[in-house]
Motif scaffolding. Structure first.
Motif, PDB file in Angstrom:
ATOM      1  N   ILE A   2      -4.169  -0.579  -6.704  1.00  0.00           N
ATOM      2  CA  ILE A   2      -4.656  -1.922  -6.390  1.00  0.00           C
ATOM      3  C   ILE A   2      -3.473  -2.888  -6.291  1.00  0.00           C
ATOM      4  CG2 ILE A   2      -5.979  -3.887  -7.281  1.00  0.00           C
ATOM      5  CD1 ILE A   2      -7.924  -1.762  -8.499  1.00  0.00           C
ATOM      6  N   ALA A   3      -2.578  -2.830  -7.267  1.00  0.00           N
ATOM      7  CA  ALA A   3      -1.419  -3.724  -7.262  1.00  0.00           C
ATOM      8  C   ALA A   3      -0.502  -3.453  -6.068  1.00  0.00           C
ATOM      9  CB  ALA A   3      -0.652  -3.597  -8.572  1.00  0.00           C
ATOM     10  N   CYS A   4      -0.224  -2.192  -5.777  1.00  0.00           N
ATOM     11  CA  CYS A   4       0.633  -1.858  -4.627  1.00  0.00           C
ATOM     12  C   CYS A   4       0.056  -2.442  -3.343  1.00  0.00           C
ATOM     13  CB  CYS A   4       0.768  -0.345  -4.474  1.00  0.00           C
ATOM     14  SG  CYS A   4       1.873   0.457  -5.640  1.00  0.00           S
ATOM     15  N   ASN A   5      -1.255  -2.363  -3.197  1.00  0.00           N
ATOM     16  CA  ASN A   5      -1.899  -2.821  -1.965  1.00  0.00           C
ATOM     17  C   ASN A   5      -1.908  -4.329  -1.792  1.00  0.00           C
ATOM     18  OD1 ASN A   5      -2.687  -0.548  -0.343  1.00  0.00           O
ATOM     19  ND2 ASN A   5      -4.008   0.036  -2.039  1.00  0.00           N
ATOM     20  N   LYS A   6      -1.436  -5.062  -2.774  1.00  0.00           N
ATOM     21  CA  LYS A   6      -1.306  -6.516  -2.629  1.00  0.00           C
ATOM     22  C   LYS A   6      -0.054  -6.892  -1.847  1.00  0.00           C
ATOM     23  CE  LYS A   6      -5.013  -7.321  -4.893  1.00  0.00           C
ATOM     24  NZ  LYS A   6      -6.217  -7.681  -4.156  1.00  0.00           N
ATOM     25  N   VAL A   7       0.853  -5.943  -1.674  1.00  0.00           N
ATOM     26  CA  VAL A   7       2.091  -6.197  -0.936  1.00  0.00           C
ATOM     27  C   VAL A   7       1.835  -5.954   0.545  1.00  0.00           C
ATOM     28  CG1 VAL A   7       4.516  -5.562  -0.642  1.00  0.00           C
ATOM     29  CG2 VAL A   7       3.488  -5.517  -2.931  1.00  0.00           C
ATOM     30  N   LYS A   8       2.191  -6.923   1.343  1.00  0.00           N
ATOM     31  CA  LYS A   8       2.000  -6.849   2.786  1.00  0.00           C
ATOM     32  C   LYS A   8       2.647  -5.593   3.368  1.00  0.00           C
ATOM     33  CE  LYS A   8       2.872  -9.553   6.945  1.00  0.00           C
ATOM     34  NZ  LYS A   8       3.430 -10.814   7.433  1.00  0.00           N
ATOM     35  N   GLY A   9       1.885  -4.865   4.154  1.00  0.00           N
ATOM     36  CA  GLY A   9       2.405  -3.672   4.814  1.00  0.00           C
ATOM     37  C   GLY A   9       2.215  -2.388   4.033  1.00  0.00           C
ATOM     38  N   VAL A  10       1.793  -2.502   2.797  1.00  0.00           N
ATOM     39  CA  VAL A  10       1.575  -1.308   1.972  1.00  0.00           C
ATOM     40  C   VAL A  10       0.172  -0.777   2.222  1.00  0.00           C
ATOM     41  CG1 VAL A  10       1.277  -0.473  -0.399  1.00  0.00           C
ATOM     42  CG2 VAL A  10       3.243  -1.895   0.192  1.00  0.00           C
ATOM     43  N   ARG A  11       0.097   0.534   2.355  1.00  0.00           N
ATOM     44  CA  ARG A  11      -1.177   1.240   2.412  1.00  0.00           C
ATOM     45  C   ARG A  11      -1.093   2.330   1.348  1.00  0.00           C
ATOM     46  NH1 ARG A  11       0.455   0.301   7.300  1.00  0.00           N
ATOM     47  NH2 ARG A  11       1.138   2.420   7.692  1.00  0.00           N
ATOM     48  N   ALA A  12      -1.425   1.932   0.124  1.00  0.00           N
ATOM     49  CA  ALA A  12      -1.344   2.836  -1.021  1.00  0.00           C
ATOM     50  C   ALA A  12      -2.694   3.513  -1.220  1.00  0.00           C
ATOM     51  CB  ALA A  12      -0.957   2.072  -2.279  1.00  0.00           C
TER      52      ALA A  12
END
Length: 149
Positions: A72-82
């Protein structure tokens, strides 16, 4: 290929075991944490995600207790598809269909199980199917429209 890896305190042991193995095959950058003392997973997820966004790494590996919080936290960064994965089928689908760039794992996996998922993640190509490109582009367009960097 340059791979980033991170974990919280619960994922620390697995991360360290994976580092030993993965360094034999890949260039690995460790984004923490550095012990099994309690930490907040968002701090480490954001560091990994930002490195991916800035193209300092090609892919990322993130580990926490369940794999859910850190994804969830990783996916808050623009461009990340975790993607939090629990099976090889999950890995194949998220790489082929979603072009995921960070794999998120639970600390409950054995080193061998985690390595199998990671190797599949790093070697499964994106399908480049038009429908999947269209869907990913919608996510990118939403990010561009709604979030300034």
């Amino acid at each position: 290929m340059k791979i980033g890896i991170t974990s919280d305190h619960r994922g620390y042991k697995l991360k360290m075991e994976l580092l030993t193995k993965l360094k034999q095959e890949y260039e690995i950058i460790d984004f923490g944490c550095s012990s099994s003392e309690s930490v907040d997973y968002p701090d480490y997820a954001f560091a990994l995600g930002e490195a991916l966004r800035k193209r300092e790494i090609d892919y990322g590996i993130a580990i926490c207790g369940s794999g859910i919080g850190i994804s969830i936290a990783c996916n808050k960064v623009k461009g990340v598809r975790a993607a939090r994965v629990v099976s090889l089928e999950d890995v194949y689908e998220t790489r082929s269909d979603n072009d995921a760039n960070i794999i998120c794992l639970s600390e409950k996996f054995t080193t061998e199980e985690a390595l199998q998922l990671i190797h599949a993640f790093l070697t499964t190509p994106f399908s480049n199917a038009v429908r999947h490109i269209r869907r990913i582009n919608k996510i990118k367009e939403y990010e561009e429209k709604h979030y300034e960097c």
